[in-house]
Design a protein around this motif. Structure first.
Motif, short mmCIF file in Angstrom:
data_model
loop_
_atom_site.label_atom_id
_atom_site.label_comp_id
_atom_site.label_asym_id
_atom_site.label_seq_id
_atom_site.Cartn_x
_atom_site.Cartn_y
_atom_site.Cartn_z
N PHE A 58 0.82 -1.21 0.00
CA PHE A 58 0.00 0.00 0.00
C PHE A 58 0.85 1.26 0.00
O PHE A 58 0.51 2.26 -0.65
N SER A 81 -11.62 2.96 -7.54
CA SER A 81 -11.54 1.95 -6.49
C SER A 81 -12.77 2.05 -5.61
O SER A 81 -13.31 3.14 -5.38
N ASP A 83 -14.30 1.25 -1.79
CA ASP A 83 -13.81 0.99 -0.44
C ASP A 83 -14.64 -0.08 0.26
O ASP A 83 -15.53 -0.70 -0.33
N GLU A 84 -14.34 -0.30 1.55
CA GLU A 84 -15.01 -1.37 2.31
C GLU A 84 -16.49 -1.12 2.52
O GLU A 84 -17.24 -2.05 2.82
N PHE A 136 -12.35 7.47 2.42
CA PHE A 136 -12.04 6.12 1.92
C PHE A 136 -11.79 5.20 3.11
O PHE A 136 -10.89 5.45 3.92
N LYS A 138 -10.52 1.94 4.71
CA LYS A 138 -9.64 0.78 4.55
C LYS A 138 -9.06 0.45 5.90
O LYS A 138 -7.97 0.88 6.27
N HIS A 145 -6.00 -2.95 -1.33
CA HIS A 145 -6.63 -1.77 -1.94
C HIS A 145 -6.50 -1.95 -3.45
O HIS A 145 -5.41 -1.85 -4.01
N GLU A 167 -2.99 -4.01 -7.33
CA GLU A 167 -3.38 -4.51 -6.01
C GLU A 167 -2.35 -4.00 -5.00
O GLU A 167 -1.17 -4.35 -5.05
N ARG A 168 -2.82 -3.17 -4.08
CA ARG A 168 -1.97 -2.51 -3.11
C ARG A 168 -2.20 -3.18 -1.74
O ARG A 168 -3.16 -2.88 -1.03
N LYS A 211 -4.59 -0.48 9.31
CA LYS A 211 -3.72 -0.11 8.19
C LYS A 211 -2.32 0.26 8.63
O LYS A 211 -1.33 -0.31 8.15
N GLY A 404 -3.01 6.89 -0.19
CA GLY A 404 -4.46 6.71 -0.12
C GLY A 404 -5.16 7.97 -0.58
O GLY A 404 -4.56 9.05 -0.66
#
Length: 458
Positions: A58, A81, A83-84, A136, A138, A145, A167-168, A211, A404
């Protein structure tokens, strides 16, 4: 090499083994749907590459390159992207290819869009939601991410010419993640691969987030992430330092830990808790304070069943509403230096370890730069030199690990309204890159490791 080499490619290209592996990864990945990023047809000439690899950590930068365009062709690069929480974040920037039909974001300026100028990671930090006041999300380290990059024609209704998926990852291969429910502790422990010994870090989050802890573990720290608020803030009437003392003890008992003490990393409300941990508890060698207060905020702080710090209260009449619907709460906390708040100030001169203070000069959550200045003055008055201070012009409150999406405003879980966090996106993103490196250097400098200590625990 941590991750296999993967070059992003487009349908129909004659590819080698590396590109075939990447194309298989892209098509099979559970990548997010980003609306217009599903092509009907893509050019067989244009190539979009993410270097050195399409899968990375990330906090690692990637180099975005486009080749196969017409000489001086103008195209739009996009990133998207989810997010969750299922919120879609997007960015776009217009670029002109050079004479050979190539674009390199490390070299070439964006002409318009989400940002302008040379910004190699601009497509990542400039992503934002279509709706207001969204941050965002995460917080879980298990899922990467996932960002979809694409190249679009300026004409033909923005036809996609090429795309690639980045893919982070928040956790590198070999890092262990262990949810902790031991005694009163509720947190998550991250341990690097290998025998160690490793330095130990307590990550004090205002609300639980994995994170920062997982990314520090990737860099060789044993990290326990714990939250200040494990329940709704309105239900929290006081905070007990004993909880964090228990967490420090748990960390130092880990077999791979070789440091004689721990480091503490914090931001916002976690900041004054970190100061108190360093001032009142033994075994703290280093403490990182980011955009917090120098006094105990909101609720009383207890230790051994005695109140040790009274709270600095919040004056809601000083909240400043804005036309965006988000408020500026920077001036809501009462003055820590006022006579009635002297019993709330953390006696940081008692700390045996070292401090790293970092403040965004345009923080609209707290008057962080002023609080940092007051702490520096206090330590100097006591003859202390155990601190470093960093001040970031045009940076806001939410200084996090880099790359981010920048957040202008979002709902605040404590004051229960949308708030402005402050900062100018480009400057804020640059501050995050610089601060993240400084944090790691600071912790490595002051958390000395001894192999005999970890062996003694086996």
């Amino acid at each position: 090499m941590l991750f296999p080499l993967a070059l992003a490619c487009h349908a129909g290209q004659k590819v080698g083994l590396a590109c075939l592996l990447c194309y298989s990864h892209i098509t099979q990945s559970k990548a997010v749907q980003t609306g217009s990023l599903v092509p009907e047809e893509m050019s067989s000439q244009v190539r979009l590459r993410l270097l050195p690899r399409a899968r990375c950590l990330f906090d690692e930068p990637v180099q975005v390159k486009v080749a196969g365009l017409r000489s001086r062709q103008v195209v739009t690069l996009r990133a998207g992207s989810t997010d969750e929480k299922g919120v879609l974040f997007r960015s776009s920037a217009t670029y002109r290819a050079d004479e050979t039909g190539a674009i390199d974001l490390d070299r070439d300026p964006s002409l318009s869009g989400s940002y302008v100028g040379v910004e190699p990671m601009g497509l990542l930090w400039s992503m934002k939601a279509d709706t207001l006041h969204k941050r965002f999300q995460k917080t879980n380290s298990l899922n990467p991410h996932v960002v979809k990059f694409s190249v679009h024609e300026e004409e033909s209704e923005g036809r996609i010419l090429a795309e690639a998926t980045n893919e982070r990852c928040l956790t590198r291969q070999g890092v262990s993640r262990l949810p902790v429910k031991e005694g009163n502790i509720r947190g998550v422990l991250f341990t690097p691969p290998g025998e160690g010994p490793f330095p130990a870090v307590l990550d004090v989050c205002t609300f639980m987030c994995e994170k920062r802890a997982s990314l520090l573990a990737n860099r060789g720290f044993v990290v326990l992430a714990v939250a200040v608020y494990n329940e709704e803030p309105d239900n929290v009437k006081n905070i007990h330092l004993d909880y964090f003392e228990e967490a420090v003890g748990f960390l130092l008992r880990q077999t791979k830990v070789g440091s004689k003490g721990v480091g503490v990393v914090s931001r916002s409300k976690g900041g004054d808790i970190a100061l108190s941990i360093a001032a009142f508890l033994p075994g703290v060698e280093a403490a990182v304070w980011i955009n917090g207060c120098n006094g105990n905020l909101a609720v009383p702080l207890y230790y051994k069943n005695c109140q040790i710090l009274s709270p600095i209260l919040f004056d809601h009449s000083k909240v400043i509403p804005t036309d965006s619907g988000a408020s500026i709460v920077k001036y809501g906390a009462k003055n820590p230096l006022a006579e009635e708040n002297k019993a709330s100030l953390v006696p940081i001169e008692r700390a045996k370890g070292h401090f790293l203070f970092a403040a965004g000069e345009e923080d609209l959550q707290w008057d962080s730069k002023a609080y940092m200045g007051q702490m520096v003055d206090r330590l100097k008055r006591h003859g202390k030199e155990n601190f470093e201070s960093l001040s970031y012009p045009r940076a806001g409150h939410l200084l996090e690990p880099p790359y981010g999406p920048y957040c202008l405003s979002s709902f605040h879980g404590v004051v229960d309204i949308p708030v402005l966090w402050g900062g100018e996106p480009r400057s804020h993103a640059a501050a995050e890159v610089h601060l993240w490196k400084k944090i790691q250097e600071f912790l490595r400098t002051h958390l000395s490791c001894d192999a005999t200590r970890s062996k003694a625990k086996l």
